[in-house]
Design an enzyme around this catalytic site. Structure first.
Site, PDB file in Angstrom:
ATOM      1  N   HIS A  85      -2.793  -2.215  -9.931  1.00 18.70           N
ATOM      2  CA  HIS A  85      -3.750  -1.593  -9.027  1.00 18.70           C
ATOM      3  C   HIS A  85      -4.998  -2.438  -8.977  1.00 18.70           C
ATOM      4  CE1 HIS A  85      -6.163   1.416  -7.007  1.00 18.70           C
ATOM      5  NE2 HIS A  85      -5.020   1.964  -6.674  1.00 18.70           N
TER       6      HIS A  85
ATOM      7  N   HIS B  74       0.876  -1.191   0.000  1.00 13.17           N
ATOM      8  CA  HIS B  74       0.000   0.000   0.000  1.00 13.17           C
ATOM      9  C   HIS B  74       0.902   1.226   0.000  1.00 13.17           C
ATOM     10  CE1 HIS B  74      -3.327   2.563   0.732  1.00 13.17           C
ATOM     11  NE2 HIS B  74      -3.683   2.210   1.946  1.00 13.17           N
TER      12      HIS B  74
ATOM     13  N   ASP C  74       2.540   5.412  -7.058  1.00 15.19           N
ATOM     14  CA  ASP C  74       3.755   5.223  -6.265  1.00 15.19           C
ATOM     15  C   ASP C  74       5.001   5.062  -7.119  1.00 15.19           C
ATOM     16  OD1 ASP C  74       2.727   5.330  -3.645  1.00 15.19           O
ATOM     17  OD2 ASP C  74       1.747   3.421  -3.998  1.00 15.19           O
TER      18      ASP C  74
END
Ligand code: CMC
Length: 486
Positions: A339, A300, A395
């Site tokens: 994702h 995460h 990210d």
């Protein structure tokens, strides 16, 4: 900076009412379930029960009717929400109806936080008050500062952040439903608002403290005349300079855009933790500590840190093909890719590429960017990744930006969790304001042993310690200087 606006902006996401008919082929029983907003209530399935005659039910079979099994919540909605909408197939994200690209270009983080929490963009006077309150709730009590100071110099900043929020609960007894009554936040909305501004205000101060411990510097008191992200950079970096010291405004602006991009993302692992823990009516500081702990994991909010470690391990562009082979053999994970919701693209990663260029202009190009680009290009051409719909997520790029800005690797998740507090609080408030809060209590499907009787330890079969069936022998540090060995 010009940021493209998404072309497909849904004007309404609500679907008409309809129904679905389910036939249980074990019994022939048929039920009609209403479809509302393209969802059905899982409780409807409990009407379908296995066809056992009395006394014939197998020991482990549930007497409660059919359960919907969905480990990891792949297709289970746990709330109805008015906060954030994601269209994973189109790569579209909006908060309270406003596309993320417009907010990133035109809004500020604190204004977006207001929008998320209160549902509308604030008027000028509402925004002024909001900014003022948050920037005047930035101080952290002295005894809490001392507690934070006691953390080890090498503590991960997320451990410090989580511990500080957990401890804050002890510093605010007036905000604790365990002491003041379980309906505290249902009945006392001003108190709820106060905790919201306190949490947002103190988050940057605690974040800066978590950083300063690592570099053995005293804490810097916050400054309410700076913007939210300017103040964070100021508290992290100020040394002996005069009070006129200001962080570079271009970097404060870049960080503010990154904060907008991270402010909320509906039912991700940590926000759903906030909702889950909040459903027990525990105080919001404990909720934030729990949600932040969920964010800290490498799948995460820890992914941005893991991306840089991965790129550093790859080292150079020539090593990219070998690394991708190892990913395909499932020996490595391609961090920053994939994702659960987005299937084509992550709209935040497009905006973030532009922020990266802004930051590189000020701080210089991050050397690992060449490896990152080669890795992304190779993966996006490879059938393994395209067939699984794997592409760079937010990210992938945020870590490179944070590294270029000189933040240490282990501080990256803190830069994710601080802005995500807006989303946590928006969902916490929505849940308690709904008047429909019920404690979250998922069900399970038991697949373990049937009922059996206890056997005294002397009568049990001998089993060696293998490390596979139970606790293995744990090596203990034993000083060579001991007289008696354990
Ligand atoms: N690298 C290699 N293979 C992957 C990756 C990856 N990053 N992500 C998914 N896969 C493979 C996975 O092995 C599986 O392959 P197969 O069908 O052969 O078993 C397939 O793609 C489907 O993956 P999944 O595990 O079912 O996907 P998921 O929805 O459960 O996981 C994820 C989503 C984000 C946890 C996962 O993609 C992942 O681990 N990514 C790397 C960590 C990361 O970047 N996390 C940040 C997510 S974005 C920010 C946030 O929300 O926190």
């Amino acid at each position: 900076m010009a940021i493209a606006t998404a072309s497909a902006v849904p004007t309404s996401v609500l679907k008409p009412k309809d129904s679905i008919t389910v036939i249980d082929n074990r019994t022939g029983k048929s039920i009609d379930i209403e479809i509302t907003n393209n969802s059905i209530p899982a409780t409807a399935f409990s009407q379908l029960k296995a066809p056992y005659a009395d006394g014939e039910r197998p020991e482990n079979d549930t007497p409660y009717g059919l359960r919907v099994l969905d480990p990891s919540f792949i297709n289970t909605a746990i709330i109805q929400s008015e906060i954030t909408y994601i269209d994973g197939n189109k790569g579209f994200l909006m908060h309270r109806g406003y596309p993320i690209e417009q907010l990133a270009e035109k809004s500020s983080y604190l204004e977006t936080a207001y929008l998320l929490i209160y549902g509308e963009l604030p008027s000028k006077s509402q925004l002024d008050l909001w900014n003022w309150e948050i920037m005047h709730h930035t101080f952290v009590a002295d005894d809490l500062q001392q507690m934070i100071r006691q953390m080890r110099y090498d503590s991960h900043p997320m451990s410090v952040f989580i511990s500080a929020f957990s401890a804050m609960s002890a510093f605010a007894p007036e905000a604790n439903p365990a002491l003041q009554g379980s309906d505290l936040y249902i009945t006392n909305k001003p108190l709820m608002n106060k905790q919201i501004v306190r949490i947002l205000g103190k988050a940057t101060t605690v974040a800066a403290m978590a950083y300063r411990i690592r570099i053995n510097r005293p804490f810097t008191p916050p400054r309410s005349d700076l913007s939210y992200t300017e103040n964070l950079l100021y508290m992290m970096d100020h040394m002996a300079e005069p009070n006129s010291y200001r962080p570079d405004p271009r970097l404060a602006k870049a960080l503010d855009i990154l904060f907008i991009l991270h402010a909320d993302h509906e039912m991700n692992c940590s926000t759903s933790t906030m909702v889950h823990v909040g459903s027990s009516l525990v105080d919001p500081y404990s909720c934030v500590a729990a949600a932040s702990a969920a964010l800290y994991g490498p799948l995460h909010g820890g992914a941005n840190e893991a991306v840089i470690r991965m790129l550093a391990k790859i080292g150079s562009v020539e090593n990219v093909p070998d690394f991708l082979e190892r990913v395909k053999e499932k020996k490595e994970l391609l961090f920053g890719f994939g994702h659960r919701v987005y299937r084509e693209t992550d709209p935040r990663s497009k905006v973030i590429r532009e922020v990266a260029d802004m930051v590189f202009e000020v701080c210089g190009r991050e050397p690992l960017i060449e490896v990152a680009i080669a890795l992304k290009d190779a993966a996006l051409k490879d059938e393994y990744f395209t067939s699984r719909k794997l592409f760079p997520n937010v990210d992938y790029w945020s870590g490179l930006i944070y590294k270029a800005m000189g933040f240490p690797l282990d501080f990256f998740p803190v830069l994710f969790v601080v802005p995500r507090l807006a989303g946590y609080l928006a969902h916490w408030k929505q849940q308690l304001d709904s008047g429909k809060n019920k404690i979250s209590r998922p069900r399970q499907v038991y697949i373990g042993k049937g009922r059996r009787d206890y056997i005294p330890v002397e009568a049990r079969e001998a089993r060696p310690i293998t490390g596979k069936t139970g606790l293995n022998a744990i090596p203990h540090y034993i000083s060579k200087r001991r007289l008696t060995k354990i």
